[in-house]
Design a protein around this motif. Structure first.
Motif, PDB file in Angstrom:
ATOM      1  N   ARG A   1      40.997  42.911  27.591  1.00  0.00           N
ATOM      2  CA  ARG A   1      40.995  44.050  26.666  1.00  0.00           C
ATOM      3  C   ARG A   1      42.030  45.066  27.148  1.00  0.00           C
ATOM      4  NH1 ARG A   1      35.980  43.653  23.442  1.00  0.00           N
ATOM      5  NH2 ARG A   1      35.360  41.491  23.871  1.00  0.00           N
ATOM      6  N   VAL A   2      42.540  45.855  26.219  1.00  0.00           N
ATOM      7  CA  VAL A   2      43.454  46.931  26.561  1.00  0.00           C
ATOM      8  C   VAL A   2      42.642  48.207  26.698  1.00  0.00           C
ATOM      9  CG1 VAL A   2      45.476  48.260  25.863  1.00  0.00           C
ATOM     10  CG2 VAL A   2      45.347  45.818  25.323  1.00  0.00           C
ATOM     11  N   GLY A   3      42.729  48.837  27.868  1.00  0.00           N
ATOM     12  CA  GLY A   3      41.986  50.067  28.089  1.00  0.00           C
ATOM     13  C   GLY A   3      42.654  51.254  27.439  1.00  0.00           C
ATOM     14  N   PRO A   4      41.935  52.361  27.297  1.00  0.00           N
ATOM     15  CA  PRO A   4      42.531  53.573  26.731  1.00  0.00           C
ATOM     16  C   PRO A   4      43.684  54.107  27.566  1.00  0.00           C
ATOM     17  CG  PRO A   4      40.330  53.998  27.606  1.00  0.00           C
ATOM     18  CD  PRO A   4      40.506  52.530  27.612  1.00  0.00           C
ATOM     19  N   ASP A   5      43.763  53.703  28.838  1.00  0.00           N
ATOM     20  CA  ASP A   5      44.867  54.116  29.706  1.00  0.00           C
ATOM     21  C   ASP A   5      46.076  53.194  29.580  1.00  0.00           C
ATOM     22  OD1 ASP A   5      43.783  51.870  30.892  1.00  0.00           O
ATOM     23  OD2 ASP A   5      43.349  52.814  32.823  1.00  0.00           O
ATOM     24  N   GLY A   6      45.972  52.167  28.742  1.00  0.00           N
ATOM     25  CA  GLY A   6      47.086  51.251  28.542  1.00  0.00           C
ATOM     26  C   GLY A   6      47.143  50.092  29.505  1.00  0.00           C
ATOM     27  N   TYR A   7      46.254  50.029  30.477  1.00  0.00           N
ATOM     28  CA  TYR A   7      46.188  48.891  31.392  1.00  0.00           C
ATOM     29  C   TYR A   7      45.398  47.760  30.752  1.00  0.00           C
ATOM     30  CZ  TYR A   7      48.133  51.587  35.284  1.00  0.00           C
ATOM     31  OH  TYR A   7      48.964  52.319  36.095  1.00  0.00           O
ATOM     32  N   LEU A   8      45.655  46.544  31.204  1.00  0.00           N
ATOM     33  CA  LEU A   8      44.858  45.401  30.802  1.00  0.00           C
ATOM     34  C   LEU A   8      43.655  45.293  31.725  1.00  0.00           C
ATOM     35  CD1 LEU A   8      47.659  42.701  30.331  1.00  0.00           C
ATOM     36  CD2 LEU A   8      46.663  44.174  28.576  1.00  0.00           C
ATOM     37  N   TYR A   9      42.487  45.049  31.137  1.00  0.00           N
ATOM     38  CA  TYR A   9      41.272  44.829  31.910  1.00  0.00           C
ATOM     39  C   TYR A   9      40.831  43.395  31.665  1.00  0.00           C
ATOM     40  CZ  TYR A   9      41.159  49.742  33.061  1.00  0.00           C
ATOM     41  OH  TYR A   9      41.476  50.987  33.566  1.00  0.00           O
ATOM     42  N   VAL A  10      40.664  42.648  32.751  1.00  0.00           N
ATOM     43  CA  VAL A  10      40.493  41.202  32.686  1.00  0.00           C
ATOM     44  C   VAL A  10      39.224  40.809  33.428  1.00  0.00           C
ATOM     45  CG1 VAL A  10      41.499  39.008  33.433  1.00  0.00           C
ATOM     46  CG2 VAL A  10      42.985  40.802  32.516  1.00  0.00           C
ATOM     47  N   LEU A  11      38.395  39.971  32.797  1.00  0.00           N
ATOM     48  CA  LEU A  11      37.193  39.435  33.428  1.00  0.00           C
ATOM     49  C   LEU A  11      37.412  37.984  33.811  1.00  0.00           C
ATOM     50  CD1 LEU A  11      34.350  40.782  31.101  1.00  0.00           C
ATOM     51  CD2 LEU A  11      34.793  41.502  33.459  1.00  0.00           C
ATOM     52  N   THR A  12      36.985  37.631  35.021  1.00  0.00           N
ATOM     53  CA  THR A  12      37.047  36.232  35.448  1.00  0.00           C
ATOM     54  C   THR A  12      35.682  35.586  35.288  1.00  0.00           C
ATOM     55  OG1 THR A  12      36.492  36.581  37.795  1.00  0.00           O
ATOM     56  CG2 THR A  12      38.803  36.853  37.134  1.00  0.00           C
ATOM     57  N   ASP A  13      35.689  34.343  34.854  1.00  0.00           N
ATOM     58  CA  ASP A  13      34.460  33.601  34.578  1.00  0.00           C
ATOM     59  C   ASP A  13      34.026  32.879  35.846  1.00  0.00           C
ATOM     60  OD1 ASP A  13      32.421  32.403  32.924  1.00  0.00           O
ATOM     61  OD2 ASP A  13      33.573  30.557  33.043  1.00  0.00           O
ATOM     62  N   ALA A  14      33.047  33.455  36.548  1.00  0.00           N
ATOM     63  CA  ALA A  14      32.572  32.859  37.793  1.00  0.00           C
ATOM     64  C   ALA A  14      31.205  33.437  38.118  1.00  0.00           C
ATOM     65  CB  ALA A  14      33.543  33.144  38.938  1.00  0.00           C
ATOM     66  N   LYS A  15      30.454  32.740  38.974  1.00  0.00           N
ATOM     67  CA  LYS A  15      29.169  33.261  39.419  1.00  0.00           C
ATOM     68  C   LYS A  15      29.360  34.536  40.232  1.00  0.00           C
ATOM     69  CE  LYS A  15      26.772  28.829  39.368  1.00  0.00           C
ATOM     70  NZ  LYS A  15      26.049  27.794  40.162  1.00  0.00           N
ATOM     71  N   ASP A  16      30.526  34.676  40.841  1.00  0.00           N
ATOM     72  CA  ASP A  16      30.907  35.907  41.538  1.00  0.00           C
ATOM     73  C   ASP A  16      32.161  36.421  40.848  1.00  0.00           C
ATOM     74  OD1 ASP A  16      31.212  37.992  43.282  1.00  0.00           O
ATOM     75  OD2 ASP A  16      31.898  36.769  44.961  1.00  0.00           O
ATOM     76  N   GLY A  17      31.992  36.837  39.583  1.00  0.00           N
ATOM     77  CA  GLY A  17      33.133  37.235  38.761  1.00  0.00           C
ATOM     78  C   GLY A  17      33.651  38.611  39.123  1.00  0.00           C
ATOM     79  N   VAL A  18      34.898  38.864  38.731  1.00  0.00           N
ATOM     80  CA  VAL A  18      35.528  40.136  39.041  1.00  0.00           C
ATOM     81  C   VAL A  18      36.111  40.754  37.776  1.00  0.00           C
ATOM     82  CG1 VAL A  18      36.087  39.473  41.407  1.00  0.00           C
ATOM     83  CG2 VAL A  18      37.762  39.090  39.612  1.00  0.00           C
ATOM     84  N   LEU A  19      36.254  42.074  37.817  1.00  0.00           N
ATOM     85  CA  LEU A  19      36.948  42.831  36.785  1.00  0.00           C
ATOM     86  C   LEU A  19      38.257  43.316  37.375  1.00  0.00           C
ATOM     87  CD1 LEU A  19      37.159  44.320  34.051  1.00  0.00           C
ATOM     88  CD2 LEU A  19      35.847  46.196  35.102  1.00  0.00           C
ATOM     89  N   LEU A  20      39.355  42.930  36.767  1.00  0.00           N
ATOM     90  CA  LEU A  20      40.683  43.291  37.239  1.00  0.00           C
ATOM     91  C   LEU A  20      41.331  44.324  36.316  1.00  0.00           C
ATOM     92  CD1 LEU A  20      42.084  39.694  37.927  1.00  0.00           C
ATOM     93  CD2 LEU A  20      40.998  41.243  39.578  1.00  0.00           C
ATOM     94  N   LYS A  21      42.140  45.171  36.894  1.00  0.00           N
ATOM     95  CA  LYS A  21      42.961  46.125  36.160  1.00  0.00           C
ATOM     96  C   LYS A  21      44.423  45.759  36.407  1.00  0.00           C
ATOM     97  CE  LYS A  21      44.022  51.087  35.952  1.00  0.00           C
ATOM     98  NZ  LYS A  21      43.676  52.442  36.507  1.00  0.00           N
ATOM     99  N   VAL A  22      45.152  45.476  35.333  1.00  0.00           N
ATOM    100  CA  VAL A  22      46.498  44.935  35.449  1.00  0.00           C
ATOM    101  C   VAL A  22      47.490  45.871  34.761  1.00  0.00           C
ATOM    102  CG1 VAL A  22      47.999  42.970  34.985  1.00  0.00           C
ATOM    103  CG2 VAL A  22      45.555  42.597  35.432  1.00  0.00           C
ATOM    104  N   GLY A  23      48.478  46.309  35.519  1.00  0.00           N
ATOM    105  CA  GLY A  23      49.564  47.120  34.988  1.00  0.00           C
ATOM    106  C   GLY A  23      50.899  46.457  35.267  1.00  0.00           C
ATOM    107  N   LEU A  24      51.977  47.160  34.947  1.00  0.00           N
ATOM    108  CA  LEU A  24      53.325  46.589  35.065  1.00  0.00           C
ATOM    109  C   LEU A  24      54.256  47.612  35.688  1.00  0.00           C
ATOM    110  CD1 LEU A  24      55.278  44.229  34.346  1.00  0.00           C
ATOM    111  CD2 LEU A  24      55.694  45.391  32.185  1.00  0.00           C
ATOM    112  N   ASP A  25      54.936  47.190  36.759  1.00  0.00           N
ATOM    113  CA  ASP A  25      56.023  47.970  37.332  1.00  0.00           C
ATOM    114  C   ASP A  25      57.308  47.349  36.776  1.00  0.00           C
ATOM    115  OD1 ASP A  25      57.789  49.432  38.809  1.00  0.00           O
ATOM    116  OD2 ASP A  25      57.010  48.866  40.774  1.00  0.00           O
TER     117      ASP A  25
END
Length: 381
Positions: free
Chosen positions: A355-379
């Motif tokens: 999903r695209v957050g209101p701050d313009g970063y991408l927010y990504v969920l990984t599918d796992a029993k120990d899943g993580v939420l990532l915040k992805v930007g671009l330099d």
């Protein structure tokens, strides 16, 4: 202490770049370096997220049946009460989450989930409830839609939810791994449906008034739709679906149209044999995919990029990939896909949602029993 040590070592081995949640990772991309931060971890098979207004706090679903709030600083809240009982089997469980278009006034949250029937088979259901002011519970939760009949033994629930500009709710459904049902208009398997926010059927749906046809149907002939989003530039709903072995596809579903499965497909069976019902990639009277992958990435989640934060991503579409463990970036010119890039492959993680957050970063969920939420930007370069 030994079990905890072993758990930590296992997580580090599976996600070496995510082993230290506080650290920032820089990964290559065509437009510069990706800046990847882990917002939260320890999530149990997270499936979807939705941003709450007024900041970057978000609702996140976990497939075993939990709905949680993750704060902007990564604090994972306790499970919210009032969530319906879900059928956590196979691919089933608590699935998508979206907010009502008028959430600031009505605080209504919509959830899709797998629901079991009396015979032990399941289908997708959608309900809504009001998030309490203290954000600890869903109140007055009511089911407004049920996929009928219930045919799934654990597979192909589909289950993405999206509101269009007119306030109609679209539900992207799978065919429960019962191929032929995608062509049966008296069943809700393999359909994109369109309903009103309270579950009632719009009078202008394409099949309203026809005998032995489910009036909720908008389009049919779909396999397992795990992505749906509103194109912000055209106002059209886009969906995507898993092919079998090959033939993952994007569609822009039109009212009353047939998208082919299982008669028209670019895929074959997992066994390597042809799909028994298939007549080819192109079949007269059926809609060709808007975009197709001959080799399946296993797509899930979809987000159009319409934010000024990272201009290099303007008019791009981001899609998660489960099988190939990547984030797919599609550059668009109008509706046409003109370029594709595979991102985050270094993480070797199944991407369930983006999903695209209101701050313009991408927010990504990984599918796992120990899943993580990532915040992805671009330099950018």
């Amino acid at each position: 202490m030994l079990p905890r040590v072993l758990t930590t070592l296992t997580a580090a081995a599976l996600f070496p770049l995510l082993a230290h949640a506080a650290s920032e990772q820089r990964l290559p991309s065509e437009d510069g370096e990706l800046i990847v931060n882990t917002v939260a971890q320890g999530l149990r098979q997270p499936w979807a997220l939705a941003f709450l207004p007024g900041g970057t706090d978000m609702l996140v679903t976990e497939r075993p049946g939990n709905l949680r709030i993750i704060s902007a600083d990564g604090k994972v809240g306790p499970a919210i009460s009032g969530v319906p009982k879900v059928w956590y089997e196979g691919q089933g469980g608590l699935l998508d989450v979206v907010l009502s278009p008028s959430f600031p006034k009505d605080r209504t949250v919509y959830l899709s989930f797998a629901e079991v029937g009396d015979d032990g088979k399941a289908g997708t259901a959608v309900g809504r409830g009001q998030l309490s002011q203290d954000r600890t519970r869903l109140e007055h939760f009511t089911v407004i839609f049920r996929q009928t009949p219930k045919l799934s033994e654990g597979n192909h629930f589909g289950s993405r939810l999206v509101f269009d500009r007119d306030g109609f709710l679209f539900i992207a459904l799978g065919e429960n791994n019962q191929r032929a049902t995608a062509q049966d208009l008296d069943k809700l398997q393999g359909k994109l449906v369109r309903i009103l926010p309270d579950g009632e059927v719009p009078k202008d749906n394409p099949f309203v008034g026809q005998d032995n046809v489910k009036p909720q149907i908008w389009s049919f002939g779909h396999r397992n739709q795990q992505g749906a989003a509103l194109n912000p530039w055209t106002g059209k709903i886009w969906t995507h679906e898993h092919g079998p072995r090959g033939g993952d596809e994007i569609n822009i579903p039109q009212a009353g149209k047939n998208y082919g499965w299982p008669i028209a497909t670019h895929g074959i069976n997992y066994s390597g044999q042809p799909i028994p019902e298939a007549q080819g990639k192109h079949v007269e009277g059926m809609q060709d995919p808007h975009h197709v992958w001959e080799k399946s990435p296993g797509i899930s989640g979809m987000a159009f990029y319409d934010n000024p934060t990272f201009t290099a991503w303007d008019h791009n579409l981001f899609i998660g990939a489960l099988a190939t463990e990547e984030l797919i970036r599609l550059q668009l010119k109008g509706d046409k896909v003109v370029h594709e890039e595979r991102m985050l492959s270094e993480l070797k993680a199944r991407i369930r949602d983006v999903r695209v957050g209101p701050d313009g970063y991408l927010y990504v969920l990984t599918d796992a029993k120990d899943g993580v939420l990532l915040k992805v930007g671009l330099d950018a370069r």
